[in-house]
Design an enzyme around this catalytic site. Structure first.
Site, short mmCIF file in Angstrom:
data_model
loop_
_atom_site.label_atom_id
_atom_site.label_comp_id
_atom_site.label_asym_id
_atom_site.label_seq_id
_atom_site.Cartn_x
_atom_site.Cartn_y
_atom_site.Cartn_z
N SER A 435 49.20 34.14 44.00
CA SER A 435 49.08 35.18 45.01
C SER A 435 48.91 34.63 46.42
O SER A 435 49.35 35.25 47.39
CB SER A 435 47.92 36.13 44.68
N HIS A 487 44.10 34.54 49.89
CA HIS A 487 45.09 35.52 50.36
C HIS A 487 45.24 35.47 51.88
O HIS A 487 46.36 35.45 52.40
CB HIS A 487 44.69 36.92 49.93
#
Length: 514
Positions: A435, A487
């Site tokens: 991610s 992230h």
């Protein structure tokens, strides 16, 4: 409401609801019947109870929803052409998740038997028991320690201690008494502070276990296949004794045992009722596509199918060559993990770290390769599925615009930057997953939005796409820890890389966008 609206709403209900009921109740019936037949009644399939309670309800509903309900929802017409029925599918999934989760709990409790025993050796099929008296062999003592990180932001450090004594019976070491002790502390504490808290907790727990009155429990639970039972078995192995193949572990329980599950049963229908009403309400807003409805009644399939197009990303070719290779690598690593014995649904932080997860202590002590390997490791099936979805979503635009080599550079460099950000922010969190790199791909999209490389209409579509993935990422955070530091690191580094690549050759980028 005009007659035309009511007629269209009625047509939507008549066409969609039969499939809705079949998908919801058919899946529920088949899942529960399968578990009862193969797991409870005949014990042919041994699956941990945690899977039935959480992971299977999360994953299973998407199969019938995708195969049978999704095509029916194509008759819905949205004002914006780029919108589809994902929201309606999510509502159905949420309803099925709640029903499956509650139903599995109901099935567990309703099929469990209670036995009042004079001796533990008289145990037959009871899951919950009372025993008049028993003695423990305190010369054999086993303990197992489990450590894990939890919380939405990985802010908790969990310590679980599993203690066991064998019961004195005619069958040596077949019956064991186990007790679990749990402590949750801040994951932001230093290693030294965690060590001190652990030693104090360990000392206190041992004293409590060895001195507590083991006969004061209201009743006992015979442990079934679960993560806790695995931990108790590991504690038994530490006794270095001969262990028979068939073991029975009992754990003390407090409170009054009750086999009345009427409240749980009511919650199953309550979950359905709430979900069904919301689904009916949301069907009001989209229009009715008569042409699609007529084509489906004639058995004419659509020219394009989003699901099939997504599956084609597994084949490296054309504008998704590098994307397909990345997906295949992630799937191969995941399969290797599964076949090596790591849980397919919920591996522990220790297992992920051993396989190449990213953590500050190991990286700063020379294991720099973890910054890279952690990008290809995933914490279960749901994790990798959502990340592949995000990768496909972002790469649709980025790889053909930037080209294969530059896209690969953005992906890898953003992923490494995300890993570095993670260990900079977190003291003791095991960070894994693609991610961070995927957020780098979206960051490159965000960088292009800051330029004049595309039209305002294209920018709006990209904003919608960013919103979908970010929204799903936040939802997954409710089911477990999520590394937002990685992230953010991936997103910022991806945006910078995207801007640098654009300004090095803006005309080429604009030409590919057009």
């Amino acid at each position: 409401m005009n007659k035309n609206f009511l007629k269209n709403y009625s047509l939507k209900l008549k066409y969609i609801l039969p499939t809705y009921f079949i998908v919801v109740f058919g899946t529920l019936a088949i899942a529960l019947a399968f578990r009862w037949l193969f797991s409870i009644n005949f014990s042919l399939l041994i699956i941990k109870e945690e899977y039935y309670k959480f992971w299977i309800p999360i994953i299973l509903p998407w199969i019938p929803i995708t195969i049978w309900l999704r095509p029916k929802l194509r008759i819905l017409k949205f004002k914006k052409q780029n919108r589809d029925s994902v929201g309606h599918q999510f509502i159905v999934w949420l309803t099925m998740f709640a029903m499956l989760s509650i139903s599995n709990h109901y099935l567990t409790e309703s099929t469990a038997k209670f036995e009042a025993l004079s001796s533990i050796e008289n145990l037959k099929e009871g899951r919950y028991i009372s025993v008049e008296d028993f003695q423990l062999n305190k010369s054999l003592f086993g303990v197992e320690r489990k450590f894990d990180v939890s919380g939405k932001y990985g802010q908790y450090f969990n310590i679980d201690l599993f203690f066991v004594y064998p019961l004195k019976t005619d069958v040596a070491l077949k019956y064991w008494y186990g007790k679990k002790y749990h402590l949750q502390i801040s994951n932001n504490l230093s290693e030294h502070e965690k060590e001190q808290r652990f030693r104090s907790f360990y000392k206190t727990s041992i004293k409590s276990f060895k001195t507590h009155n083991y006969l004061e429990a209201s009743y006992y639970e015979v442990l079934q296949v679960s993560n806790d039972k695995d931990a108790f078995l590991e504690a038994i192995e530490t006794t270095d004794s001969y262990i028979p193949e068939e073991l029975i572990i009992i754990e003390p329980k407090r409170g009054t045992y009750s086999d009345d599950n009427s409240t749980t049963l009511a919650w199953i229908f309550g979950a359905f009722g709430i979900g069904f009403l919301i689904f009916l309400f949301t069907l009001i807003f989209p229009g009715y596509n008569r042409l699609v409805h007529q084509r489906q009644l004639k058995g004419i399939k659509p020219k394009s199918d989003e699901l099939i197009e997504m599956l084609q990303f597994l084949i490296p070719r054309d504008s998704h060559y590098i994307t397909s290779i990345i997906i295949i690598l992630n799937l191969l690593v995941f399969l290797i993990m599964v076949f090596s014995g790591i849980s397919i649904l919920s591996p522990s932080a220790t297992e992920l770290l051993d396989f190449g997860g990213n953590r500050r202590f190991e990286v700063l002590n020379g294991e720099w390769w973890r910054l890279f390997t952690s990008m290809f490791i995933h914490a279960g099936l749901m994790h990798i599925v959502l990340n592949i979805f995000g990768l496909v979503l972002g790469s649709i635009f980025i790889e053909p615009v930037f080209g294969r080599i530059k896209f690969l550079a953005i992906y890898l460099l953003s992923g490494i930057c995300a890993s570095i950000t993670s260990i900079w922010w977190h003291d003791n969190t095991v960070s894994i997953g693609a991610s961070g790199a995927i957020f780098g791909v979206f960051g490159a999209l965000l960088g292009l939005l800051l330029t004049n490389a595309m039209s305002s209409e294209s920018k709006k579509s990209i904003f919608n796409m960013l919103g979908i993935y970010v929204g799903i990422s936040l939802l997954t955070g409710l089911a477990g820890s999520i590394d937002n530091a990685a992230h953010i690191g991936g997103l910022i580094s991806g945006a910078i890389l995207g801007l640098v690549i654009y300004f090095l050759d803006p005309e080429s980028i604009k030409e590919r966008i057009d």
